[in-house]
Enzyme design. Sequence first.
Site, PDB file in Angstrom:
ATOM      1  N   CYS A  81       0.840  -1.217   0.000  1.00 59.26           N
ATOM      2  CA  CYS A  81       0.000   0.000   0.000  1.00 59.26           C
ATOM      3  C   CYS A  81       0.867   1.256   0.000  1.00 59.26           C
ATOM      4  CB  CYS A  81      -0.852   0.078   1.271  1.00 59.26           C
ATOM      5  SG  CYS A  81      -2.017  -1.196   1.514  1.00 59.26           S
TER       6      CYS A  81
HETATM    7  N1  SAJ Z   1       6.597   2.232   8.781  1.00 57.18           N
HETATM    8  C1  SAJ Z   1       7.636   3.021   9.224  1.00 57.18           C
HETATM    9  N2  SAJ Z   1       7.389   3.982  10.149  1.00 57.18           N
HETATM   10  C2  SAJ Z   1       6.124   4.188  10.636  1.00 57.18           C
HETATM   11  C3  SAJ Z   1       5.073   3.379  10.170  1.00 57.18           C
HETATM   12  C4  SAJ Z   1       5.331   2.396   9.248  1.00 57.18           C
HETATM   13  O1  SAJ Z   1       8.782   2.860   8.797  1.00 57.18           O
HETATM   14  O2  SAJ Z   1       5.947   5.068  11.477  1.00 57.18           O
HETATM   15  C5  SAJ Z   1       6.851   1.244   7.749  1.00 57.18           C
HETATM   16  C6  SAJ Z   1       6.516  -0.174   8.165  1.00 57.18           C
HETATM   17  O3  SAJ Z   1       7.616  -0.800   8.750  1.00 57.18           O
HETATM   18  C7  SAJ Z   1       6.143  -0.821   6.840  1.00 57.18           C
HETATM   19  C8  SAJ Z   1       5.544   0.321   6.045  1.00 57.18           C
HETATM   20  O4  SAJ Z   1       5.992   1.526   6.662  1.00 57.18           O
HETATM   21  O5  SAJ Z   1       7.297  -1.258   6.163  1.00 57.18           O
HETATM   22  C9  SAJ Z   1       4.013   0.314   6.003  1.00 57.18           C
HETATM   23  O6  SAJ Z   1       3.610   0.211   7.333  1.00 57.18           O
HETATM   24  P1  SAJ Z   1       2.033   0.393   7.720  1.00 57.18           P
HETATM   25  O7  SAJ Z   1       1.918   0.333   9.191  1.00 57.18           O
HETATM   26  O8  SAJ Z   1       1.525   1.602   7.042  1.00 57.18           O
HETATM   27  O9  SAJ Z   1       1.405  -0.951   7.198  1.00 57.18           O
HETATM   28  P2  SAJ Z   1       0.516  -1.286   5.970  1.00 57.18           P
HETATM   29  O10 SAJ Z   1       1.252  -1.212   4.692  1.00 57.18           O
HETATM   30  O11 SAJ Z   1      -0.131  -2.555   6.330  1.00 57.18           O
HETATM   31  O12 SAJ Z   1      -0.546  -0.107   5.946  1.00 57.18           O
HETATM   32  C10 SAJ Z   1      -1.857  -0.361   6.328  1.00 57.18           C
HETATM   33  C11 SAJ Z   1      -2.620   0.624   5.512  1.00 57.18           C
HETATM   34  N3  SAJ Z   1      -4.000   0.303   5.588  1.00 57.18           N
HETATM   35  C12 SAJ Z   1      -4.707   0.352   4.463  1.00 57.18           C
HETATM   36  O13 SAJ Z   1      -4.240   0.701   3.386  1.00 57.18           O
HETATM   37  C13 SAJ Z   1      -6.104  -0.075   4.559  1.00 57.18           C
HETATM   38  C14 SAJ Z   1      -2.371   2.034   6.003  1.00 57.18           C
HETATM   39  O14 SAJ Z   1      -3.322   2.927   5.394  1.00 57.18           O
HETATM   40  C15 SAJ Z   1      -2.529   2.133   7.496  1.00 57.18           C
HETATM   41  O15 SAJ Z   1      -2.153   3.452   7.883  1.00 57.18           O
HETATM   42  C16 SAJ Z   1      -1.582   1.148   8.147  1.00 57.18           C
HETATM   43  O16 SAJ Z   1      -1.985  -0.160   7.726  1.00 57.18           O
HETATM   44  C17 SAJ Z   1      -1.668   1.234   9.658  1.00 57.18           C
HETATM   45  O17 SAJ Z   1      -1.872   2.357  10.146  1.00 57.18           O
HETATM   46  O18 SAJ Z   1      -1.445   0.202  10.292  1.00 57.18           O
END
Ligand code: SAJ
Length: 427
Positions: free
Chosen positions: A267
Amino acid sequence: MRSNTTLENNFTNSAYTNILSKIKNRKVRVGVVGVGYVGQALVEALLAERFETVGFDLNESKLASINHPLFSPTTSVTNLSKCEVICICVPTPVDEDRRPDISDLEKASFDIARLEKKERLVVVESTVSPGTLRKKVLPIFEKALWKGGNNLFLAISPERIDPGNKSFTLKNTPKIVGGIDERSTRLAVELYSAIVEKVVPTTTPEIAEFSKMLENTYRLVNISLINQIKGYADAAGIDIWEAIEAASTKPFAFMAHYPGPGVGGHCIPVDPVYLLEEAKNYGINLGMVEEAVRINEEQPKKVISEAKKKLNGHTAGRAPKMLLLGIAYKPGTADTRESPAIKIIHEAEKEGFEVSYFDPYVPKLNGYNSRFLTRELLEEQDVVVIATHHANIPYELIVNLDKPVIDTRNILRSYHQSVLNPNGEYT
Ligand code: SAJ
């Protein structure tokens, strides 16, 4: 003689009221195309509300995990003919040139458009650029002689599934819905209201598509921002993690994002690329988003230069050994799509490192096998990189390690503050 319009309106009305009443009475059969983590969550929610559901996926193993009397798995699209509602939950990745790839969505639309013509609501849950539903999906149906708003009701409802998130589920996460016309919106609202606590209709599908892009571009920009600012904090000897903790005490207008080795998943690193492409079609350059994408792509290289700096040539004459802990894209999942850890492996090997990994969720990947994490394995290493901080990694083996450890997630801090030396560095 009633005019054609009246006849059409009557047909539309009866098609519309037929689907509406079937949804209201839970008599509608719902097809779900693509039973990955998004489709599976949708199927389970539909079954919980006693909707007869047909799950289509080319990969039978994805269908095998759902066992319910109202669920019929299929690998043949024609079995969706009996469904008055079909939700498309297929991936919309980027291709090897990092360009948007909606071929799965176009194929699913084409297959559904060729099903027997009976009134049908089709909802796209895949993440797409603003305008895709109206400019790319609707024409596929119209070419197959479906009439939008007549026998075809078409809407977009971007998925908001967060894999592994126990607090926010499909049911309690508000669902955005935008139809190509009022009736389509109304039908999609009726469907999702049966399985989601809050449904939010938008005036147009473009608004719904845009809102999803906004959500995930916002996240990438903020993660890239904190990764860039960390470079300054490190140079100034300021603990960025404590600074974020302090900033987080502000109860409004600040949402913490944390540094890492880069942003993975299908995403967050991908959706902004869709937005950039579409903005370019309007001659608009989203420089900040481009910079965020660039910073993210640079992160793995920064980890390698930090490793080389810590080694400072100590392994002259032989390949330095690097052990990576965690290669999934985020903790608690086996999903490695766009994982920065994989990019770290590639970059490290390009720089002459001998790389191995340990990830309790990923036993093997791209020809590598996850190594069993032991003290002996750690002693063999020249540098250890914590790339993805799964909770079930035995960090107690690392926290007193007398080797350079690049803790990209700051996970060791929560293990033993006592290992910090007076300069605030890990021993
Ligand atoms: N990450 C960081 N720093 C942060 C947060 C995440 O480096 O502060 C990295 C994570 O390690 C990962 C990537 O970013 O590699 C994405 O992390 P994510 O927590 O955003 O996980 P996703 O990809 O599963 O995102 C989902 C998304 N949900 C949908 O699209 C429905 C995103 O919109 C949400 O914000 C996210 O989950 C969430 O908040 O958990």
